[in-house]
Design a protein around this motif. Structure first.
Motif, PDB file in Angstrom:
ATOM      1  N   TYR A 187       1.797  46.208-119.639  1.00 44.15           N
ATOM      2  CA  TYR A 187       1.110  47.247-118.872  1.00 44.15           C
ATOM      3  C   TYR A 187       0.586  46.585-117.609  1.00 44.15           C
ATOM      4  N   SER A 188       0.659  47.262-116.485  1.00 42.46           N
ATOM      5  CA  SER A 188       0.146  46.710-115.227  1.00 42.46           C
ATOM      6  C   SER A 188      -0.315  47.849-114.343  1.00 42.46           C
ATOM      7  N   ARG A 189      -1.557  47.789-113.892  1.00 45.00           N
ATOM      8  CA  ARG A 189      -2.060  48.860-113.009  1.00 45.00           C
ATOM      9  C   ARG A 189      -1.797  48.527-111.555  1.00 45.00           C
ATOM     10  N   HIS A 190      -1.988  47.247-111.196  1.00 46.18           N
ATOM     11  CA  HIS A 190      -1.893  46.883-109.773  1.00 46.18           C
ATOM     12  C   HIS A 190      -0.754  45.913-109.470  1.00 46.18           C
ATOM     13  N   GLY A 191       0.047  45.569-110.461  1.00 45.53           N
ATOM     14  CA  GLY A 191       1.266  44.822-110.182  1.00 45.53           C
ATOM     15  C   GLY A 191       1.277  43.356-110.554  1.00 45.53           C
ATOM     16  N   ALA A 192       0.124  42.761-110.831  1.00 49.40           N
ATOM     17  CA  ALA A 192       0.105  41.323-111.120  1.00 49.40           C
ATOM     18  C   ALA A 192       0.791  41.023-112.453  1.00 49.40           C
ATOM     19  N   THR A 193       0.459  41.781-113.484  1.00 48.12           N
ATOM     20  CA  THR A 193       1.086  41.547-114.795  1.00 48.12           C
ATOM     21  C   THR A 193       2.569  41.886-114.733  1.00 48.12           C
ATOM     22  N   ALA A 194       2.915  42.873-113.917  1.00 46.97           N
ATOM     23  CA  ALA A 194       4.331  43.243-113.747  1.00 46.97           C
ATOM     24  C   ALA A 194       5.114  42.083-113.139  1.00 46.97           C
TER      25      ALA A 194
ATOM     26  N   SER B 262      -0.567  42.038-120.643  1.00 45.59           N
ATOM     27  CA  SER B 262      -1.593  43.023-120.264  1.00 45.59           C
ATOM     28  C   SER B 262      -2.558  42.398-119.274  1.00 45.59           C
ATOM     29  N   PRO B 263      -3.090  43.206-118.352  1.00 53.21           N
ATOM     30  CA  PRO B 263      -4.249  42.731-117.592  1.00 53.21           C
ATOM     31  C   PRO B 263      -5.414  42.521-118.560  1.00 53.21           C
ATOM     32  N   THR B 264      -6.276  41.583-118.252  1.00 54.77           N
ATOM     33  CA  THR B 264      -7.501  41.432-119.037  1.00 54.77           C
ATOM     34  C   THR B 264      -8.474  42.543-118.679  1.00 54.77           C
ATOM     35  N   ARG B 265      -8.986  43.209-119.699  1.00 59.50           N
ATOM     36  CA  ARG B 265     -10.018  44.233-119.485  1.00 59.50           C
ATOM     37  C   ARG B 265     -11.175  43.927-120.421  1.00 59.50           C
ATOM     38  N   PHE B 266     -12.269  43.488-119.811  1.00 60.15           N
ATOM     39  CA  PHE B 266     -13.445  43.086-120.580  1.00 60.15           C
ATOM     40  C   PHE B 266     -13.059  42.105-121.689  1.00 60.15           C
ATOM     41  N   GLY B 267     -12.231  41.134-121.323  1.00 58.21           N
ATOM     42  CA  GLY B 267     -11.861  40.063-122.256  1.00 58.21           C
ATOM     43  C   GLY B 267     -10.875  40.476-123.321  1.00 58.21           C
ATOM     44  N   ASN B 268     -10.208  41.591-123.125  1.00 52.32           N
ATOM     45  CA  ASN B 268      -9.299  42.099-124.148  1.00 52.32           C
ATOM     46  C   ASN B 268      -8.103  42.763-123.466  1.00 52.32           C
TER      47      ASN B 268
ATOM     48  N   THR C  80      -1.206  37.323-119.596  1.00 51.26           N
ATOM     49  CA  THR C  80      -2.250  38.174-119.022  1.00 51.26           C
ATOM     50  C   THR C  80      -2.571  37.778-117.587  1.00 51.26           C
ATOM     51  N   SER C  81      -3.229  38.694-116.883  1.00 50.47           N
ATOM     52  CA  SER C  81      -3.711  38.445-115.521  1.00 50.47           C
ATOM     53  C   SER C  81      -5.172  38.875-115.431  1.00 50.47           C
ATOM     54  N   THR C  82      -5.951  38.107-114.665  1.00 51.54           N
ATOM     55  CA  THR C  82      -7.376  38.431-114.491  1.00 51.54           C
ATOM     56  C   THR C  82      -7.741  38.376-113.009  1.00 51.54           C
ATOM     57  N   SER C  83      -8.901  38.943-112.689  1.00 52.00           N
ATOM     58  CA  SER C  83      -9.385  38.827-111.312  1.00 52.00           C
ATOM     59  C   SER C  83     -10.251  37.580-111.144  1.00 52.00           C
TER      60      SER C  83
ATOM     61  N   HIS D   5     -12.363  32.491-114.895  1.00 52.77           N
ATOM     62  CA  HIS D   5     -12.858  32.285-116.264  1.00 52.77           C
ATOM     63  C   HIS D   5     -13.310  33.611-116.859  1.00 52.77           C
ATOM     64  N   GLY D   6     -12.553  34.654-116.556  1.00 51.30           N
ATOM     65  CA  GLY D   6     -12.946  36.008-116.942  1.00 51.30           C
ATOM     66  C   GLY D   6     -12.337  36.510-118.231  1.00 51.30           C
ATOM     67  N   GLY D   7     -11.868  35.591-119.095  1.00 52.92           N
ATOM     68  CA  GLY D   7     -11.423  36.048-120.409  1.00 52.92           C
ATOM     69  C   GLY D   7      -9.928  35.959-120.668  1.00 52.92           C
TER      70      GLY D   7
ATOM     71  N   HIS E 154      -4.335  34.092-112.214  1.00 50.15           N
ATOM     72  CA  HIS E 154      -5.604  34.410-111.566  1.00 50.15           C
ATOM     73  C   HIS E 154      -5.294  35.197-110.306  1.00 50.15           C
ATOM     74  N   ALA E 155      -5.514  36.515-110.350  1.00 48.13           N
ATOM     75  CA  ALA E 155      -5.136  37.383-109.229  1.00 48.13           C
ATOM     76  C   ALA E 155      -6.198  37.439-108.139  1.00 48.13           C
ATOM     77  N   GLY E 156      -7.403  36.943-108.413  1.00 45.37           N
ATOM     78  CA  GLY E 156      -8.478  36.961-107.420  1.00 45.37           C
ATOM     79  C   GLY E 156      -9.229  38.281-107.407  1.00 45.37           C
TER      80      GLY E 156
HETATM   81  C1  LIG Z   1     -11.714  48.111-116.727  1.00 44.41           C
HETATM   82  C2  LIG Z   1     -11.357  46.751-116.199  1.00 44.41           C
HETATM   83  C3  LIG Z   1     -11.843  45.635-116.831  1.00 44.41           C
HETATM   84  C4  LIG Z   1     -11.547  44.361-116.334  1.00 44.41           C
HETATM   85  N1  LIG Z   1     -12.027  43.269-117.001  1.00 44.41           N
HETATM   86  C5  LIG Z   1     -11.788  42.037-116.495  1.00 44.41           C
HETATM   87  C6  LIG Z   1     -12.306  40.890-117.155  1.00 44.41           C
HETATM   88  O1  LIG Z   1     -12.909  40.959-118.236  1.00 44.41           O
HETATM   89  N2  LIG Z   1     -12.106  39.685-116.564  1.00 44.41           N
HETATM   90  C7  LIG Z   1     -11.436  39.541-115.374  1.00 44.41           C
HETATM   91  O2  LIG Z   1     -11.324  38.442-114.857  1.00 44.41           O
HETATM   92  N3  LIG Z   1     -10.858  40.622-114.770  1.00 44.41           N
HETATM   93  C8  LIG Z   1     -11.035  41.851-115.301  1.00 44.41           C
HETATM   94  N4  LIG Z   1     -10.466  42.952-114.699  1.00 44.41           N
HETATM   95  C9  LIG Z   1      -9.553  42.753-113.561  1.00 44.41           C
HETATM   96  C10 LIG Z   1      -8.051  42.733-113.995  1.00 44.41           C
HETATM   97  O3  LIG Z   1      -7.851  41.986-115.163  1.00 44.41           O
HETATM   98  C11 LIG Z   1      -7.221  42.108-112.877  1.00 44.41           C
HETATM   99  O4  LIG Z   1      -7.399  42.848-111.689  1.00 44.41           O
HETATM  100  C12 LIG Z   1      -5.737  42.015-113.221  1.00 44.41           C
HETATM  101  O5  LIG Z   1      -5.151  41.044-112.401  1.00 44.41           O
HETATM  102  C13 LIG Z   1      -5.026  43.353-113.028  1.00 44.41           C
HETATM  103  O6  LIG Z   1      -3.678  43.220-113.429  1.00 44.41           O
HETATM  104  P1  LIG Z   1      -2.573  44.233-112.889  1.00 44.41           P
HETATM  105  O7  LIG Z   1      -2.365  43.938-111.409  1.00 44.41           O
HETATM  106  O8  LIG Z   1      -1.358  43.906-113.684  1.00 44.41           O
HETATM  107  O9  LIG Z   1      -3.067  45.620-113.133  1.00 44.41           O
HETATM  108  C14 LIG Z   1     -10.742  44.215-115.190  1.00 44.41           C
HETATM  109  C15 LIG Z   1     -10.234  45.366-114.547  1.00 44.41           C
HETATM  110  C16 LIG Z   1     -10.543  46.627-115.051  1.00 44.41           C
HETATM  111  C17 LIG Z   1      -9.983  47.840-114.354  1.00 44.41           C
END
Ligand SMILES: Cc1cc2nc3c(=O)[nH]c(=O)nc-3n(C[C@H](O)[C@H](O)[C@H](O)COP(=O)(O)O)c2cc1C
Length: 201
Positions: free
Chosen positions: A11-18, A77-83, A113-116, A119-121, A165-167
């Motif tokens: 799953y990818s909302r903004h393209g990083a995981t894709a 999957s993108p990381t969302r709240f560490g999950n 996974t991808s995070t912003s 050290h965000g999970g 790490h997508a920033g």
């Molecule tokens: C609801 C929500 C929760 C998120 N939780 C985290 C998080 O726990 N740690 C983190 O570093 N980034 C978090 N992010 C940011 C995404 O993980 C990050 O933007 C990711 O690269 C998005 O991937 P995508 O481009 O494939 O959608 C969160 C974003 C959303 C929308």
């Protein structure tokens, strides 16, 4: 029967995981297997009523048969709240029929996974994504430290699976180490699946 393939499901909302998924698919193909890229629709309270059957762009939506018939799985999957994100969890929660018949038992699987934030999970997400795969009896493929990028990376990359790490603005591209580790997982899954695949007579 179709040729063996590795399902790269994300799953990818903004393209990083894709983009990670595409690099993992490259790794699968470099190891001589087919990669099947698939995604899942977003979820909302009425998603099944509103989601189009075919997405406007990008990978097709996954069907249960894509998972049932794969030789191996990369799950991202993108990381969302560490999950992991809900849309992917929603799909996984619908795989009970495969669990009941043991379709995935003994197949190799890895996670990404991808995070912003750096050290965000990432690691908690990767480890929690493995839990349903273990319930399905899949064989976990992480990344060994013989992959030099694991020691050299200043971005993503873990022994539990590739990460990115997508920033804060989500615009940081995959760097060379993150790409190398994505491809390494794809190659590892393909090589393991090829070894495990029962020769057909
Ligand atoms: C609801 C929500 C929760 C998120 N939780 C985290 C998080 O726990 N740690 C983190 O570093 N980034 C978090 N992010 C940011 C995404 O993980 C990050 O933007 C990711 O690269 C998005 O991937 P995508 O481009 O494939 O959608 C969160 C974003 C959303 C929308």
């Amino acid at each position: 029967m179709s040729a063996p393939y590795i399902l790269v499901l994300y799953y990818s909302r903004h393209g990083a995981t894709a983009e990670m998924a595409r690099q993992i698919a490259r790794g699968v193909e470099m190891a001589g297997l087919e990669a099947r890229l698939r995604t899942v629709p977003s979820v909302s309270s009425d998603c099944e009523a509103t989601a189009p059957a075919i997405p406007e762009d990008g990978a097709l939506y996954v069907e249960l048969d894509d998972l049932k018939n794969c030789a191996g799985l990369a799950l991202g999957s993108p990381t969302r709240f560490g999950n992991m994100a809900a849309p992917l969890k929603y799909f996984i929660d619908g795989t009970s029929s495969l669990w009941l018949t043991g379709e995935l038992v003994g197949k190799p699987a890895g996670v990404f996974t991808s995070t912003s934030s750096l050290h965000g999970g990432q690691e908690s997400t990767l480890l929690s994504m493995l839990l349903p795969l273990l319930h399905h009896g899949m064989l976990v493929c992480g990344l060994p430290y013989s992959e030099g990028a694991l020691l050299e990376t200043r971005g993503g990359g873990t022994p539990y699976g590739p990460s990115h790490h997508a920033g804060a603005d989500g615009k940081r591209k995959l760097d060379e180490h993150e790409i190398a580790l994505c491809r390494a997982l794809g190659q590892r899954l393909a090589a393991t699946a090829a070894k495990l695949e029962t020769p057909r007579g």
